[in-house]
Design a protein around this motif. Sequence first.
Motif, mmCIF file in Angstrom:
data_model
loop_
_atom_site.group_PDB
_atom_site.id
_atom_site.type_symbol
_atom_site.label_atom_id
_atom_site.label_comp_id
_atom_site.label_asym_id
_atom_site.label_seq_id
_atom_site.Cartn_x
_atom_site.Cartn_y
_atom_site.Cartn_z
ATOM 1 N N THR A 39 -35.044 -36.777 -36.708
ATOM 2 C CA THR A 39 -35.495 -35.419 -36.362
ATOM 3 C C THR A 39 -35.887 -35.364 -34.902
ATOM 4 O O THR A 39 -36.608 -36.214 -34.408
ATOM 5 C CB THR A 39 -36.710 -35.038 -37.228
ATOM 6 O OG1 THR A 39 -36.327 -35.134 -38.586
ATOM 7 C CG2 THR A 39 -37.139 -33.614 -36.936
ATOM 8 N N LYS A 53 -45.202 -27.001 -33.424
ATOM 9 C CA LYS A 53 -44.153 -27.607 -34.247
ATOM 10 C C LYS A 53 -44.275 -29.126 -34.256
ATOM 11 O O LYS A 53 -44.131 -29.766 -35.294
ATOM 12 C CB LYS A 53 -42.779 -27.201 -33.718
ATOM 13 C CG LYS A 53 -41.637 -27.785 -34.540
ATOM 14 C CD LYS A 53 -40.289 -27.479 -33.916
ATOM 15 C CE LYS A 53 -39.182 -28.069 -34.769
ATOM 16 N NZ LYS A 53 -39.329 -29.510 -34.963
ATOM 17 N N SER A 106 -46.503 -30.416 -36.713
ATOM 18 C CA SER A 106 -46.086 -30.086 -38.080
ATOM 19 C C SER A 106 -46.691 -28.791 -38.594
ATOM 20 O O SER A 106 -46.765 -28.579 -39.797
ATOM 21 C CB SER A 106 -46.445 -31.242 -39.038
ATOM 22 O OG SER A 106 -45.822 -32.427 -38.619
ATOM 23 N N ASN A 136 -45.504 -25.612 -38.703
ATOM 24 C CA ASN A 136 -44.329 -24.766 -38.485
ATOM 25 C C ASN A 136 -44.626 -23.283 -38.661
ATOM 26 O O ASN A 136 -43.941 -22.439 -38.089
ATOM 27 C CB ASN A 136 -43.204 -25.196 -39.428
ATOM 28 C CG ASN A 136 -42.532 -26.481 -38.966
ATOM 29 O OD1 ASN A 136 -42.910 -27.048 -37.949
ATOM 30 N ND2 ASN A 136 -41.560 -26.936 -39.707
ATOM 31 N N GLU A 141 -35.583 -27.298 -40.757
ATOM 32 C CA GLU A 141 -36.544 -28.240 -41.336
ATOM 33 C C GLU A 141 -37.161 -27.694 -42.616
ATOM 34 O O GLU A 141 -37.653 -28.452 -43.443
ATOM 35 C CB GLU A 141 -37.633 -28.576 -40.314
ATOM 36 C CG GLU A 141 -37.093 -29.379 -39.143
ATOM 37 C CD GLU A 141 -38.185 -29.828 -38.187
ATOM 38 O OE1 GLU A 141 -39.349 -29.443 -38.405
ATOM 39 O OE2 GLU A 141 -37.863 -30.557 -37.249
ATOM 40 N N ASN A 144 -35.347 -26.303 -44.764
ATOM 41 C CA ASN A 144 -34.183 -26.344 -45.662
ATOM 42 C C ASN A 144 -33.577 -24.958 -45.889
ATOM 43 O O ASN A 144 -32.932 -24.713 -46.900
ATOM 44 C CB ASN A 144 -34.554 -26.991 -46.995
ATOM 45 C CG ASN A 144 -33.364 -27.706 -47.620
ATOM 46 O OD1 ASN A 144 -32.500 -28.215 -46.919
ATOM 47 N ND2 ASN A 144 -33.314 -27.737 -48.935
ATOM 48 N N TYR A 195 -28.366 -30.543 -32.479
ATOM 49 C CA TYR A 195 -28.848 -29.906 -33.702
ATOM 50 C C TYR A 195 -27.694 -29.504 -34.625
ATOM 51 O O TYR A 195 -27.829 -29.560 -35.854
ATOM 52 C CB TYR A 195 -29.683 -28.674 -33.364
ATOM 53 C CG TYR A 195 -31.066 -29.017 -32.907
ATOM 54 C CD1 TYR A 195 -31.819 -29.984 -33.561
ATOM 55 C CD2 TYR A 195 -31.637 -28.374 -31.812
ATOM 56 C CE1 TYR A 195 -33.093 -30.308 -33.147
ATOM 57 C CE2 TYR A 195 -32.909 -28.691 -31.386
ATOM 58 C CZ TYR A 195 -33.634 -29.660 -32.054
ATOM 59 O OH TYR A 195 -34.896 -29.969 -31.644
#
Length: 644
Positions: free
Chosen positions: A3, A182, A185, A187, A222, A224, A255
């Motif tokens: 990542t 970000k 973590s 988000n 991230e 999904n 990416y």
Amino acid sequence: MKTSVKIVLYYSLLLTVGLGWSQQTAIDSLKKVLNASKVDTAKVNVYNHLAFEFKESNIDSSLNYALKAEKLANKIQFKNGLANAIVNKGNVSIILGKYDEAKQHFEKAKDLFKSLVNEDDGNKTYVYGLARCYSSLGVIYSQQGNYYESLNNYQNGLKLYQKINNKTGISKSYNNLGIVYKSRSNNIKALEYFKKAEKIQEEIGEQTLPVTLTNIGVIYFEGNKLEEAKVYYTKAEKLFSTTQNDRGLALLMNYWGDYYIKTKESAKAETYYQKSLEIYEGIQNKFGAALALYNLGTLYFDQKKYEQVMPLASKSLDYAREIGALDQIYHSEKLLSDIYEVNHQPELALEHYKKYVTARDSLNTMESTKKFDRAEMDFEYKKREALFQEKSKRQNLMLICSIVGTLLIVGLIFLVINRQQVKRRLTLQKEVAEYEQKALHLQMNPHFVFNCLGSISSFIVQNGTDSALKYLSKFSKLMRLTLEYSKDTLIPIDKEIESLQNYLELEQLRFHDKFDFRIESSERVEFNMGLPPLLIQPFVENAILHGLVPKEGNGTIYVDFDVDNGQLVCTISDDGIGITKSASIRENSMKAHKSMALEITKKRLEIMEATISKSAQIEIKELEDNNKVVGTRVTLRLPIQYIQ
């Protein structure tokens, strides 16, 4: 694939100034202006513009023009031109991964711009230059993992951009803040800032819009949400084709590679990783090239194309070592160890595995070392301040004594003694309150762990070994966060949100997605606001066990953080069976133990009120709609406290 959180920071945070018009047109025009310039200050300004334009395509030329600007500005004592030349040197150092050197450049430029602003605070050019320095320092601190310093610098830059109403700078500051959140973590908060940046950039036609779109795509990826990610990546790629932002385009290609790995389209992933590598090496960017090489090597390793992995992994490691990118060293060493093991070279495999472990341990200890250093500096500062204040008091006391005589001395001594006794008594009372708070907190942790272990036990019985292993993995992450912050009186709100997120995901697993949840934080909640750890979790637990589990069908839990009337408001609501029905069910059932969570939490709030002399309330209310119970809402109103 790895990542790319840190690579996002590097490339998108660097965009602290505008891209301007077409690069080649700008360069040609500037060279004509330079040839025609007769005034030295004008030449300095042109040199600086050329240094800026070349930083996207030719680092050597950029540095050369920056040095020319610096030399001439020093000669003619042109402070503004000198500061901009040093900023350009700092930009080159960042691109080359020389962060300590870059930090020195931007600190020096910041001091120069500060002195210019002090001389003329109405000059927007000086204010803009100072804002750039703060933003660039934020880039460096982000790369070094010092996120609180990074946020402070970005916030300072944002205030200056807002002062001169520079929308380009404001939008980039929002983008920068989003990237830092970000990397921590968070988000949810990151997406809020990215959306703010996107809105302004679309309004003013800002050419860094594709960078922001890329960042938004990463958030969805991230999470999904692949379709949403693809939409934003596609928009970004289309816009990049109209700009000269090679670093941003290279990052997007990387990416896309990650995206196609996720969708199991290996051929497309390989194509995009190759494109990313070509661009990075074309602009001599070893930071990005190391990542692209690693991603290609990992792809080939998974495809068992072992003969192609070794040169890629070795080159990735060489680049990472050259620029001191510890995070990339860690990943590349592991890949080399794996390929040597496959090639039946156990000695080399072990050698690289040891280096991988060393890099991993260094990464884990880096953050704690920085925290310790900051705490040590704060302690030394406070100690010196206390000594200085004590010395001043003594000098004042001696002066008064020499003037007013013995009688006044006796009176003052009496007052001082009495004051010290009162102060000592108040200090002891405060310490007692703090120790009570810690004792209650220690009660809280065993209660929380006991409940989680009970959940794991039942989960193993009900769901089998494989599901239990997944549950234990999430539980270990939650325990790490809990233990890390349980020793603190206050923790950042984003960490509380992260813990709640993990806890709710655990309970979703345990109860087979019996409920959904949503956690939100308003724009009024500042990043350095804090609250006591494990304060919200007991109410969330009650909402699940007593509100949603007994309910027929699925339910939802909502956790919201807001600021209202000078208080931090935390609301936990559910659409479960309600308080009355839950109490009735419990009365008719056999209870294994008495829950102490609510009692302990109320006591913690009472002690908080007594310690800081500010109100802290809790309200538990049954929700009704047309005389029908539709759930429960718990509202905590806490005094706003900031983490130092």
